[in-house]
Design a protein around this motif. Structure first.
Motif, mmCIF file in Angstrom:
data_model
loop_
_atom_site.group_PDB
_atom_site.id
_atom_site.type_symbol
_atom_site.label_atom_id
_atom_site.label_comp_id
_atom_site.label_asym_id
_atom_site.label_seq_id
_atom_site.Cartn_x
_atom_site.Cartn_y
_atom_site.Cartn_z
ATOM 1 N N GLY A 114 29.502 30.123 -9.901
ATOM 2 C CA GLY A 114 29.756 28.501 -10.125
ATOM 3 C C GLY A 114 30.798 28.120 -9.562
ATOM 4 O O GLY A 114 30.766 26.941 -8.947
ATOM 5 N N GLY A 115 32.092 28.822 -9.692
ATOM 6 C CA GLY A 115 33.062 28.420 -8.967
ATOM 7 C C GLY A 115 33.110 27.989 -7.563
ATOM 8 O O GLY A 115 33.528 27.151 -6.718
ATOM 9 N N ILE B 246 30.868 25.086 -6.340
ATOM 10 C CA ILE B 246 31.538 23.871 -6.523
ATOM 11 C C ILE B 246 32.411 23.651 -5.145
ATOM 12 O O ILE B 246 32.357 22.416 -4.531
ATOM 13 C CB ILE B 246 32.648 23.770 -7.972
ATOM 14 C CG1 ILE B 246 31.560 23.812 -9.029
ATOM 15 C CG2 ILE B 246 33.287 22.425 -7.899
ATOM 16 C CD1 ILE B 246 32.353 24.092 -10.449
ATOM 17 N N ILE B 247 33.113 24.600 -5.051
ATOM 18 C CA ILE B 247 34.107 24.542 -3.534
ATOM 19 C C ILE B 247 33.415 24.436 -2.441
ATOM 20 O O ILE B 247 33.582 23.399 -1.672
ATOM 21 C CB ILE B 247 34.939 25.729 -3.807
ATOM 22 C CG1 ILE B 247 36.103 25.509 -5.055
ATOM 23 C CG2 ILE B 247 35.806 26.164 -2.328
ATOM 24 C CD1 ILE B 247 36.681 26.887 -5.478
#
Lengths: 261, 267
Positions: free
Chosen positions: A41-42, A45-46
């Motif tokens: 998920g991280g 996003i990035i």
């Protein structure tokens, strides 16, 4: 070969112990998936805002995440449990029982505990790694694969030696149970290529707490970034650290007086 | 009231003595608290630099300010009760606390505040070093600075009561690890610790408005960064009060039910 038999014997005992708590399997699976989901998920996003992170493409970072889970799983499967037990047994004196066995005590101490469900983390890591490599569409040659395995082994030996050195500190300062926690929180930084970090942090993660050798460098081998200097350096460091940790172990053991003696 | 104050003073002394006894733990714990926001700060700085100096409405200096303030807000509101309560129930340590004539939450509040008082100077020093190292800058209006203090205290209260309530799960199961981790992951994304919430996908942003997490971390942070209007601030304060009431009610219900199912080993 006899060490392998010792390992198998300990493994069997640990599996018997763990099958009594089968629900732990489900819980570990849930936690590993959650952890993986969080990391992905991280990344998602990035990578909506950039397509190159410190020179690494999304799928290359994904391969790094695979290595991160793989090595993290190995650490928690076999390295950390034995070392935690060592620290504990130096404090309460039960190390006596390990020392009286007719085999090298360091080997026994290192192999004595296996957290078998951590195998899930390793499988998950391998899965992510293979998926990332397929996506990259890169043909992994024999040489590259060999480099990867070599760097993974060197990284594993470096981490093992680092853990052993920290744990043998318990021979001098009895209360060090928290010391291994340092590694856990610092290891999180290994999710990202260390080349992102400013110099001081990069050196810290390479030479003070050797996270880079465990995650970034094996991933570099797979993504054709590894130069021969790093390769030779990692192998040399793993040999040196292994010897140093052995010296720490021997010197520390001399100070051990046992609980009953 | 008087004996409560005495309790808090006594707990402060105990905590202080313990923290000096376990100095190494303090260092280890500080590394963890600092490293996580630092890693995300560095990652976002790299992203911002590679896309022309900013992402959304955040420039590199904004990112630096965001994650440094976030580190401090997280430090002030942080609790460790969810990791501790399981041990208390499993080992039966809670029995001793139940015999005392005050609610056990008081000694936990006192313990939390005491250790914060000791660790805050360290964190502020680190924050100041980061401000210079990463060229962070904030220019909030005066009213925002004034409102920040009660907002921060409310955030601390809500987070404390909420996590104390969640920690009671240990009364019903000894496997709280999975619960704690689920909470932790939700908290990480929805409180703005991975990225400022405006950079997250729209559905996640809407979800974050409905759940308590953002009001505990990103709301105080954005307030101090001067990114909120007065109306938005009032809405945030309302949400904080609402969650405080909800969490206190939940705490009372859960605690009452939990103590009933608690059976200490050996008792």
């Amino acid at each position: 070969m006899s060490y392998f038999r010792i390992f198998l014997a300990f493994l069997r005992v640990n599996i018997y112990g763990e099958t009594a708590y089968r629900i732990n399997f489900i819980i570990q699976l849930f936690q590993s998936l959650l952890n993986l989901g969080m990391t992905l998920g991280g990344l998602a996003i990035i990578f909506t805002y950039t397509n190159l992170l410190g020179g690494w493409q999304p799928n290359e970072v994904l391969a790094l995440v695979g290595v991160y889970f793989l090595i993290g799983g190995i650490i928690r499967l076999i390295i950390q449990p034995g070392m935690e037990q060592l620290i504990e047994s130096v404090r309460d004196g039960t190390l006596d029982f390990r020392l009286t066995k007719p085999a090298d005590a360091q080997a026994i101490v290192s192999l004595q505990r296996v957290e078998i469900w951590e195998i899930l983390e390793i499988i998950l890591g391998l899965g992510v790694l293979i998926y990332a490599l397929v996506k990259l569409g890169e043909i992994i040659g024999v040489l590259q694969a060999a480099e990867f395995v070599l760097m993974l082994t060197a990284g594993g030996v470096i981490i093992y030696s680092f853990f052993l050195i920290l744990s043998t500190l318990s021979f001098w300062f009895v209360r060090v149970e928290n010391i291994l926690v340092i590694f856990q929180s610092v290891y999180e930084a290994g999710r990202w290529p260390v080349s992102l970090y400013p110099g001081w942090l990069r050196y810290g993660l390479t030479f003070i707490i050797p996270v880079a050798f465990a995650t970034t460098i094996p991933a570099e081998a797979l993504t054709s970034r590894l130069n021969w200097q790093t390769l030779v350096g990692a192998i040399a460091l793993s040999i040196v650290l292994f010897i140093v940790s052995r010296i720490f172990w021997k010197t520390g053991l001399k100070r051990y007086s046992g609980a009953s003696a | 009231m008087k004996h409560l104050i005495q309790l808090y003073v006594q707990q402060f002394k105990t905590t202080l003595a313990m923290m000096f006894q376990y100095r190494a733990s303090l260092v280890i714990w500080t590394i963890g608290q600092v490293l996580e926001p630092l890693v995300y700060l560095i990652v976002w700085l790299v992203v911002a630099k590679s896309s022309g100096g900013s992402v959304g409405s955040y420039t590199t200096t904004d990112f630096a300010a965001y994650f440094i303030v976030l580190m401090l807000v997280n430090q002030v509101t942080y609790t460790w009760i969810m990791y501790e309560f399981e041990h208390r129930v499993r080992e039966g340590v809670l029995s001793v606390a139940l015999l005392k004539p005050v609610h056990p939450i008081h000694s936990d509040i006192a313990d939390n505040i005491s250790s914060k008082i000791i660790t805050l100077p360290i964190m502020i020093t680190i924050a100041i070093i980061f401000v210079f190292a990463f060229h962070a800058s904030v220019a909030p209006p005066l009213w925002a600075i004034l409102v920040f203090i009660p907002v921060l205290l409310l955030a601390f209260s809500v987070r404390f009561v909420l996590e104390w309530t969640l920690a009671q799960a240990a009364f019903w199961t000894t496997r709280v690890g999975a619960i704690n981790q689920s909470y932790f992951v939700a908290f990480l994304f929805l409180s703005g610790q991975i990225a400022p919430l405006t950079l997250l996908p729209h559905p996640v942003q809407i979800l974050s408005l409905l759940l308590p997490f953002r009001w505990l971390i990103s709301f105080p942070v954005e307030l101090l960064l001067g990114r909120l209007t007065m109306v938005e601030t009032l809405i945030g304060l309302g949400a904080q009060f609402g969650w405080l009431i909800v969490s206190i009610i939940l705490l009372r219900i859960v605690w009452r039910a939990g103590v009933k199912v608690y059976t200490a080993v050996g008792a």
